[in-house]
Motif scaffolding. Sequence first.
Motif, PDB file in Angstrom:
ATOM      1  N   UNK A 109      15.983   4.348 -15.929  1.00 30.54           N
ATOM      2  CA  UNK A 109      15.895   2.996 -16.471  1.00 30.54           C
ATOM      3  C   UNK A 109      16.439   1.911 -15.555  1.00 30.54           C
ATOM      4  N   UNK A 110      16.872   2.268 -14.341  1.00 33.06           N
ATOM      5  CA  UNK A 110      17.408   1.285 -13.415  1.00 33.06           C
ATOM      6  C   UNK A 110      16.619   1.327 -12.110  1.00 33.06           C
ATOM      7  N   UNK A 111      16.356   0.146 -11.542  1.00 35.32           N
ATOM      8  CA  UNK A 111      15.637   0.060 -10.272  1.00 35.32           C
ATOM      9  C   UNK A 111      16.529  -0.605  -9.235  1.00 35.32           C
ATOM     10  N   UNK A 112      16.771   0.097  -8.129  1.00 33.70           N
ATOM     11  CA  UNK A 112      17.463  -0.478  -6.974  1.00 33.70           C
ATOM     12  C   UNK A 112      16.398  -0.707  -5.907  1.00 33.70           C
ATOM     13  N   UNK A 113      16.176  -1.965  -5.530  1.00 40.35           N
ATOM     14  CA  UNK A 113      15.067  -2.286  -4.639  1.00 40.35           C
ATOM     15  C   UNK A 113      15.475  -2.278  -3.167  1.00 40.35           C
ATOM     16  N   UNK A 114      14.539  -1.808  -2.335  1.00 37.01           N
ATOM     17  CA  UNK A 114      14.680  -1.800  -0.875  1.00 37.01           C
ATOM     18  C   UNK A 114      13.426  -2.461  -0.301  1.00 37.01           C
ATOM     19  N   UNK A 115      13.234  -2.358   1.004  1.00 33.98           N
ATOM     20  CA  UNK A 115      12.005  -2.888   1.593  1.00 33.98           C
ATOM     21  C   UNK A 115      11.020  -1.799   1.993  1.00 33.98           C
ATOM     22  N   UNK A 116      11.407  -0.535   1.927  1.00 32.99           N
ATOM     23  CA  UNK A 116      10.489   0.524   2.320  1.00 32.99           C
ATOM     24  C   UNK A 116      11.010   1.892   1.935  1.00 32.99           C
ATOM     25  N   UNK A 283      10.616   5.357  -4.031  1.00 29.77           N
ATOM     26  CA  UNK A 283       9.250   4.824  -4.081  1.00 29.77           C
ATOM     27  C   UNK A 283       9.081   3.748  -3.018  1.00 29.77           C
ATOM     28  N   UNK A 284       7.839   3.467  -2.668  1.00 33.96           N
ATOM     29  CA  UNK A 284       7.485   2.403  -1.718  1.00 33.96           C
ATOM     30  C   UNK A 284       5.956   2.346  -1.684  1.00 33.96           C
ATOM     31  N   UNK A 285       5.381   2.127  -0.509  1.00 34.83           N
ATOM     32  CA  UNK A 285       3.941   2.188  -0.237  1.00 34.83           C
ATOM     33  C   UNK A 285       3.073   1.641  -1.366  1.00 34.83           C
ATOM     34  N   UNK A 286       2.596   2.523  -2.266  1.00 37.45           N
ATOM     35  CA  UNK A 286       1.669   2.121  -3.308  1.00 37.45           C
ATOM     36  C   UNK A 286       2.255   1.216  -4.362  1.00 37.45           C
ATOM     37  N   UNK A 287       3.564   0.983  -4.346  1.00 41.07           N
ATOM     38  CA  UNK A 287       4.188   0.066  -5.294  1.00 41.07           C
ATOM     39  C   UNK A 287       3.571  -1.323  -5.204  1.00 41.07           C
ATOM     40  N   UNK A 288       3.235  -1.747  -3.999  1.00 47.77           N
ATOM     41  CA  UNK A 288       2.539  -3.025  -3.798  1.00 47.77           C
ATOM     42  C   UNK A 288       1.142  -2.820  -3.225  1.00 47.77           C
ATOM     43  N   UNK A 289       0.701  -1.571  -3.097  1.00 45.84           N
ATOM     44  CA  UNK A 289      -0.530  -1.226  -2.378  1.00 45.84           C
ATOM     45  C   UNK A 289      -0.510  -1.776  -0.957  1.00 45.84           C
ATOM     46  N   UNK A 290       0.697  -1.927  -0.398  1.00 40.04           N
ATOM     47  CA  UNK A 290       0.836  -2.354   0.988  1.00 40.04           C
ATOM     48  C   UNK A 290       0.685  -3.843   1.217  1.00 40.04           C
ATOM     49  N   UNK A 291       0.508  -4.617   0.177  1.00 41.63           N
ATOM     50  CA  UNK A 291       0.297  -6.057   0.367  1.00 41.63           C
ATOM     51  C   UNK A 291       1.585  -6.767   0.777  1.00 41.63           C
ATOM     52  N   UNK A 292       2.715  -6.179   0.526  1.00 39.88           N
ATOM     53  CA  UNK A 292       4.005  -6.708   0.976  1.00 39.88           C
ATOM     54  C   UNK A 292       4.976  -5.536   0.997  1.00 39.88           C
ATOM     55  N   UNK A 293       5.998  -5.594   1.876  1.00 39.36           N
ATOM     56  CA  UNK A 293       6.938  -4.481   1.961  1.00 39.36           C
ATOM     57  C   UNK A 293       7.880  -4.442   0.759  1.00 39.36           C
ATOM     58  N   UNK A 294       7.909  -3.302   0.079  1.00 39.45           N
ATOM     59  CA  UNK A 294       8.825  -3.122  -1.047  1.00 39.45           C
ATOM     60  C   UNK A 294       8.997  -1.635  -1.319  1.00 39.45           C
ATOM     61  N   UNK A 295      10.220  -1.229  -1.528  1.00 40.23           N
ATOM     62  CA  UNK A 295      10.530   0.136  -1.928  1.00 40.23           C
ATOM     63  C   UNK A 295      11.638   0.092  -2.951  1.00 40.23           C
ATOM     64  N   UNK A 296      12.117   1.277  -3.326  1.00 43.24           N
ATOM     65  CA  UNK A 296      13.210   1.289  -4.275  1.00 43.24           C
ATOM     66  C   UNK A 296      13.543   2.676  -4.763  1.00 43.24           C
ATOM     67  N   UNK A 297      14.562   2.720  -5.612  1.00 46.39           N
ATOM     68  CA  UNK A 297      15.013   3.957  -6.230  1.00 46.39           C
ATOM     69  C   UNK A 297      15.084   3.733  -7.732  1.00 46.39           C
ATOM     70  N   UNK A 298      14.390   4.559  -8.493  1.00 41.26           N
ATOM     71  CA  UNK A 298      14.558   4.577  -9.939  1.00 41.26           C
ATOM     72  C   UNK A 298      15.698   5.546 -10.253  1.00 41.26           C
ATOM     73  N   UNK A 299      16.647   5.095 -11.038  1.00 45.07           N
ATOM     74  CA  UNK A 299      17.895   5.816 -11.249  1.00 45.07           C
ATOM     75  C   UNK A 299      18.080   6.112 -12.733  1.00 45.07           C
ATOM     76  N   UNK A 300      18.497   7.336 -13.052  1.00 42.75           N
ATOM     77  CA  UNK A 300      18.698   7.730 -14.440  1.00 42.75           C
ATOM     78  C   UNK A 300      19.955   7.091 -15.016  1.00 42.75           C
TER      79      UNK A 300
END
Length: 457
Positions: A109-116, A283-300
């Motif tokens: 239920x928690x998202x920690x965002x990164x760039x890739x 996660x990363x890549x398909x999260x934006x379908x590559x239109x902008x750099x974004x990644x992250x971690x979904x955390x329990x």
Amino acid sequence: MSRSASELQELSARHTWGHFSQLAPSDPSEIAVIDRGEGCYVWDANGKRYLDGLAGLYTVNAGHGRSSIAAAMAEQAEALAYFPLWSYTHPVAIELAARLASLAPGDLNRAFFTTGGGEAVESAWKLARQYHAARGEPNRYKAIARQTAYHGTTMGALSLTGVAEIRGLFEPLVPGGIHVENTNRYRCAFCASGPACTLQCADDIERAILREGADTVAAVFLEPVQNSGGCFTPPPGYFQRVREICDRYGVLLVSDEVICAFGRLGAYFGAERVGSEPDMITMAKGLTSGYAPLGGVMVSDRVAEPFLEEGSMFMHGITFGGHPVSCAAAMANLDLFEAEDLNGRVRSHEDEFRAALDTLTDLPVVGDVRGMGYFYAIELVKDRDTRETFSAAEGERLLRKLLSPRLFELGLICRADDRGDPVLQLSPALVAGTDEFDLIADVIRTALTESMGALSA
């Protein structure tokens, strides 16, 4: 300024430094300059069309040329182009985190965002270590991953990557990266010649935990379908066994879905397709379908709990993590997934994709076809009866000198890879259908037939 294709190639040869690429090609005209995309296809600066059979880099899941994503990014840039998530937040990051929590399995239920993706893996390992330290177990710093697996190239992620050729130049790496058997049924040391998988590949994780000392292991990192080595799928019961092992020894399970999330396997998260119940998802890549750099971690919720105490914080941050424009791209991307049911499209077409690739099994060089969703590999062998692989010199010539350039000439972009045994990998955009599957199979048949003839000449 508009430049000709040859001018762009000359400039690239002098000034750009490609990733995993030769720095200065002897002939600048060999540099591919891709300048436009639409759906499953891209065009180079000379106007030639190619089927993008790798979705950029397992990334452009919704397809090229999606104007709605571009419009959402432009609108967000005008309203708020940038603000950090360090002590602050902004609306689009909040909305995206809540949306991802609603899509993620279990209590993630928690998202920690990164760039890739590499940063996501780094973040998950650091979070696992701090989680254990907060619970009074500071000696849990090690992480287990599989042999041949690719988890990124930053120093921490590289320590988890199990590809010797990538790691060697940068050793010593971050201490604590441990590697175990993967799920390569075609060449499994435990059961390749047996009637069924024995799950020794899963039990190898337990052996590693006991060998290292259970009180020193923080996490296990596994892809739902392992990319490097060629789309290794898990046998039935594998992730259930791994979950049992992790619970038995107090180890966190991380599902590395930098590739396998957002439709690649026909679900928002690949863990759903393979029956995994992770504590974190990268996660990363398909999260934006590559239109902008974004990644992250979904955390329990369980992993987040120690950080809810007064004065506690995760001692980690990234300047561009959760960038507003990237988050807007992700939201628009997920809108497309819902409107067009892209996950359902993959599940309804994956058998057809597999069937098109299976038509190639009459070629003696095709040893194995494996994968799921829109994520497949073809393993190439010297002798199909004995499963003998090519020598290093033969593999280099086959993949680099013969196959790769010929596939490109014929209008197909895919990956010819030897991080493991030689494979061709396919991961087209999720909008691909019958025409694209047939084109992929036809081009590969032509290139393989010609290349094997040249190799044996």
